[in-house]
Design a protein around this motif. Structure first.
Motif, PDB file in Angstrom:
ATOM      1  N   SER A  22      10.317 -15.018 -52.708  1.00 19.41           N
ATOM      2  CA  SER A  22      11.023 -14.392 -51.589  1.00 19.41           C
ATOM      3  C   SER A  22      12.531 -14.542 -51.740  1.00 19.41           C
ATOM      4  CB  SER A  22      10.549 -14.977 -50.255  1.00 19.41           C
ATOM      5  OG  SER A  22      10.593 -16.390 -50.273  1.00 19.41           O
ATOM      6  N   GLU A  23      12.986 -15.732 -52.085  1.00 19.52           N
ATOM      7  CA  GLU A  23      14.420 -15.963 -52.264  1.00 19.52           C
ATOM      8  C   GLU A  23      14.952 -15.164 -53.451  1.00 19.52           C
ATOM      9  OE1 GLU A  23      15.360 -20.494 -51.305  1.00 19.52           O
ATOM     10  OE2 GLU A  23      13.486 -20.219 -52.438  1.00 19.52           O
ATOM     11  N   SER A  24      14.240 -15.184 -54.566  1.00 17.30           N
ATOM     12  CA  SER A  24      14.691 -14.513 -55.785  1.00 17.30           C
ATOM     13  C   SER A  24      14.814 -13.008 -55.586  1.00 17.30           C
ATOM     14  CB  SER A  24      13.724 -14.805 -56.933  1.00 17.30           C
ATOM     15  OG  SER A  24      13.664 -16.179 -57.194  1.00 17.30           O
ATOM     16  N   THR A  25      13.836 -12.411 -54.943  1.00 17.94           N
ATOM     17  CA  THR A  25      13.853 -10.964 -54.707  1.00 17.94           C
ATOM     18  C   THR A  25      14.960 -10.606 -53.724  1.00 17.94           C
ATOM     19  OG1 THR A  25      11.472 -10.912 -55.108  1.00 17.94           O
ATOM     20  CG2 THR A  25      12.440  -8.966 -54.051  1.00 17.94           C
ATOM     21  N   LEU A  26      15.046 -11.343 -52.632  1.00 19.66           N
ATOM     22  CA  LEU A  26      16.085 -11.118 -51.621  1.00 19.66           C
ATOM     23  C   LEU A  26      17.471 -11.262 -52.235  1.00 19.66           C
ATOM     24  CD1 LEU A  26      17.118 -10.877 -48.659  1.00 19.66           C
ATOM     25  CD2 LEU A  26      16.700 -13.345 -48.450  1.00 19.66           C
ATOM     26  N   MET A  27      17.695 -12.348 -52.939  1.00 21.88           N
ATOM     27  CA  MET A  27      19.018 -12.635 -53.496  1.00 21.88           C
ATOM     28  C   MET A  27      19.391 -11.653 -54.601  1.00 21.88           C
ATOM     29  SD  MET A  27      18.825 -16.779 -53.336  1.00 21.88           S
ATOM     30  CE  MET A  27      20.572 -17.175 -53.458  1.00 21.88           C
ATOM     31  N   LEU A  29      18.385  -8.551 -55.002  1.00 21.71           N
ATOM     32  CA  LEU A  29      18.695  -7.246 -54.405  1.00 21.71           C
ATOM     33  C   LEU A  29      20.021  -7.264 -53.650  1.00 21.71           C
ATOM     34  CD1 LEU A  29      15.142  -6.187 -53.236  1.00 21.71           C
ATOM     35  CD2 LEU A  29      16.673  -4.779 -54.645  1.00 21.71           C
ATOM     36  N   CYS A  30      20.196  -8.243 -52.787  1.00 16.60           N
ATOM     37  CA  CYS A  30      21.413  -8.277 -51.963  1.00 16.60           C
ATOM     38  C   CYS A  30      22.669  -8.456 -52.807  1.00 16.60           C
ATOM     39  CB  CYS A  30      21.311  -9.368 -50.900  1.00 16.60           C
ATOM     40  SG  CYS A  30      20.185  -8.946 -49.556  1.00 16.60           S
ATOM     41  N   GLU A  31      22.609  -9.317 -53.800  1.00 13.75           N
ATOM     42  CA  GLU A  31      23.780  -9.530 -54.656  1.00 13.75           C
ATOM     43  C   GLU A  31      24.094  -8.295 -55.488  1.00 13.75           C
ATOM     44  OE1 GLU A  31      23.309 -13.130 -56.900  1.00 13.75           O
ATOM     45  OE2 GLU A  31      23.365 -14.367 -55.080  1.00 13.75           O
ATOM     46  N   THR A  32      23.068  -7.667 -56.036  1.00 20.57           N
ATOM     47  CA  THR A  32      23.290  -6.465 -56.838  1.00 20.57           C
ATOM     48  C   THR A  32      23.855  -5.338 -55.980  1.00 20.57           C
ATOM     49  OG1 THR A  32      21.489  -7.128 -58.310  1.00 20.57           O
ATOM     50  CG2 THR A  32      22.213  -4.847 -58.461  1.00 20.57           C
ATOM     51  N   ALA A  33      23.445  -5.287 -54.718  1.00 23.90           N
ATOM     52  CA  ALA A  33      23.935  -4.252 -53.797  1.00 23.90           C
ATOM     53  C   ALA A  33      25.277  -4.610 -53.169  1.00 23.90           C
ATOM     54  CB  ALA A  33      22.901  -4.012 -52.700  1.00 23.90           C
ATOM     55  N   GLY A  34      25.743  -5.842 -53.370  1.00 28.56           N
ATOM     56  CA  GLY A  34      27.009  -6.265 -52.768  1.00 28.56           C
ATOM     57  C   GLY A  34      26.919  -6.459 -51.265  1.00 28.56           C
ATOM     58  N   ALA A  35      25.741  -6.864 -50.783  1.00 32.77           N
ATOM     59  CA  ALA A  35      25.537  -7.054 -49.343  1.00 32.77           C
ATOM     60  C   ALA A  35      26.404  -8.202 -48.820  1.00 32.77           C
ATOM     61  CB  ALA A  35      24.067  -7.348 -49.058  1.00 32.77           C
ATOM     62  N   ASP A  36      26.782  -8.079 -47.575  1.00 31.40           N
ATOM     63  CA  ASP A  36      27.653  -9.060 -46.932  1.00 31.40           C
ATOM     64  C   ASP A  36      26.821 -10.208 -46.353  1.00 31.40           C
ATOM     65  OD1 ASP A  36      29.916 -10.282 -45.901  1.00 31.40           O
ATOM     66  OD2 ASP A  36      29.944  -9.045 -44.091  1.00 31.40           O
ATOM     67  N   ILE A  37      26.302 -11.047 -47.253  1.00 33.51           N
ATOM     68  CA  ILE A  37      25.505 -12.206 -46.865  1.00 33.51           C
ATOM     69  C   ILE A  37      25.673 -13.257 -47.964  1.00 33.51           C
ATOM     70  CG2 ILE A  37      23.422 -11.173 -47.859  1.00 33.51           C
ATOM     71  CD1 ILE A  37      21.809 -12.679 -45.646  1.00 33.51           C
ATOM     72  N   THR A  38      25.782 -14.505 -47.574  1.00 32.63           N
ATOM     73  CA  THR A  38      26.015 -15.560 -48.560  1.00 32.63           C
ATOM     74  C   THR A  38      24.701 -16.019 -49.192  1.00 32.63           C
ATOM     75  OG1 THR A  38      25.771 -17.413 -47.006  1.00 32.63           O
ATOM     76  CG2 THR A  38      27.986 -16.402 -47.199  1.00 32.63           C
ATOM     77  N   GLY A  39      24.820 -16.663 -50.327  1.00 35.39           N
ATOM     78  CA  GLY A  39      23.653 -17.238 -50.990  1.00 35.39           C
ATOM     79  C   GLY A  39      22.962 -18.262 -50.113  1.00 35.39           C
ATOM     80  N   GLU A  41      22.927 -18.333 -46.837  1.00 33.95           N
ATOM     81  CA  GLU A  41      22.219 -17.618 -45.774  1.00 33.95           C
ATOM     82  C   GLU A  41      20.920 -17.004 -46.294  1.00 33.95           C
ATOM     83  OE1 GLU A  41      25.858 -16.112 -42.890  1.00 33.95           O
ATOM     84  OE2 GLU A  41      25.531 -15.087 -44.812  1.00 33.95           O
ATOM     85  N   MET A  42      20.973 -16.451 -47.494  1.00 28.49           N
ATOM     86  CA  MET A  42      19.765 -15.855 -48.064  1.00 28.49           C
ATOM     87  C   MET A  42      18.715 -16.921 -48.356  1.00 28.49           C
ATOM     88  SD  MET A  42      21.081 -12.736 -50.487  1.00 28.49           S
ATOM     89  CE  MET A  42      22.500 -13.541 -51.225  1.00 28.49           C
ATOM     90  N   THR A  43      19.143 -18.069 -48.832  1.00 23.90           N
ATOM     91  CA  THR A  43      18.196 -19.161 -49.080  1.00 23.90           C
ATOM     92  C   THR A  43      17.522 -19.581 -47.788  1.00 23.90           C
ATOM     93  OG1 THR A  43      19.381 -19.943 -51.026  1.00 23.90           O
ATOM     94  CG2 THR A  43      17.973 -21.541 -49.909  1.00 23.90           C
ATOM     95  N   ILE A  74      18.721  -5.761 -44.759  1.00 26.40           N
ATOM     96  CA  ILE A  74      20.111  -6.231 -44.842  1.00 26.40           C
ATOM     97  C   ILE A  74      21.008  -5.165 -45.453  1.00 26.40           C
ATOM     98  CG2 ILE A  74      21.629  -7.895 -46.017  1.00 26.40           C
ATOM     99  CD1 ILE A  74      19.289  -9.947 -45.640  1.00 26.40           C
ATOM    100  N   ILE A  75      20.522  -4.510 -46.467  1.00 21.84           N
ATOM    101  CA  ILE A  75      21.335  -3.542 -47.208  1.00 21.84           C
ATOM    102  C   ILE A  75      21.546  -2.246 -46.426  1.00 21.84           C
ATOM    103  CG2 ILE A  75      21.409  -2.112 -49.288  1.00 21.84           C
ATOM    104  CD1 ILE A  75      19.846  -4.477 -50.679  1.00 21.84           C
ATOM    105  N   LEU A  76      20.509  -1.792 -45.735  1.00 13.63           N
ATOM    106  CA  LEU A  76      20.583  -0.503 -45.032  1.00 13.63           C
ATOM    107  C   LEU A  76      21.012  -0.663 -43.567  1.00 13.63           C
ATOM    108  CD1 LEU A  76      17.352   1.211 -46.379  1.00 13.63           C
ATOM    109  CD2 LEU A  76      19.705   1.754 -46.987  1.00 13.63           C
TER     110      LEU A  76
END
Length: 132
Positions: A22-27, A29-39, A41-43, A74-76
């Motif tokens: 769950s963490e790996s997929t979330l992180m 995707l969000c990092e590759t998309a440049g989402a405004d969320i910290t590591g 917070e995602m953890t 988060i991204i959309l």
């Protein structure tokens, strides 16, 4: 939004060495998309979904799916697109793996060999949906 799928896969594979599906997929995707969320917070957001939600394995949903669903939200910004994508994410994963149940895919947590590929597979589906 077009995500670089090679970078996405590399991030997920690297995270999966130390983090849950769950963490790996979330992180990834969000990092590759440049989402405004910290590591951090995602953890915190993703860690409870590890092992099929709290380590329940046989009863819980695969972390790759839950991570993908969280990242999608988060991204959309468009709620109707988030919901439509969620259905597509769920159905695509179930069609590929026969189940969205962590325990079914991992033999109740005894065989985690499919986990990294599950994460990469569904993350790439999310990337495709974001590109539509």
């Amino acid at each position: 939004m077009k995500l670089d799928e090679q970078i996405l896969e590399e991030k997920i594979r690297e995270y999966r060495k130390t983090k849950s599906c769950s963490e790996s997929t979330l992180m990834g995707l969000c990092e590759t998309a440049g989402a405004d969320i910290t590591g951090e917070e995602m953890t915190r957001l993703g860690c409870g979904f590890a092992g099929g939600i709290g380590g329940t394995f046989d009863e819980g949903t695969c972390g790759a799916v839950t991570g993908a669903l969280m990242a999608n939200g988060i991204i959309l910004d468009d709620v109707s697109k988030i919901k439509a994508n969620a259905k597509e994410i769920f159905n695509t994963f179930k069609d590929e793996y026969g189940s969205v149940c962590c325990g079914t895919i991992t033999n109740n947590g005894k065989d985690k060999s499919p986990c990294v590929d599950c994460c990469v597979f569904i993350a790439k589906k999310v990337a495709d949906l974001l590109d539509e």
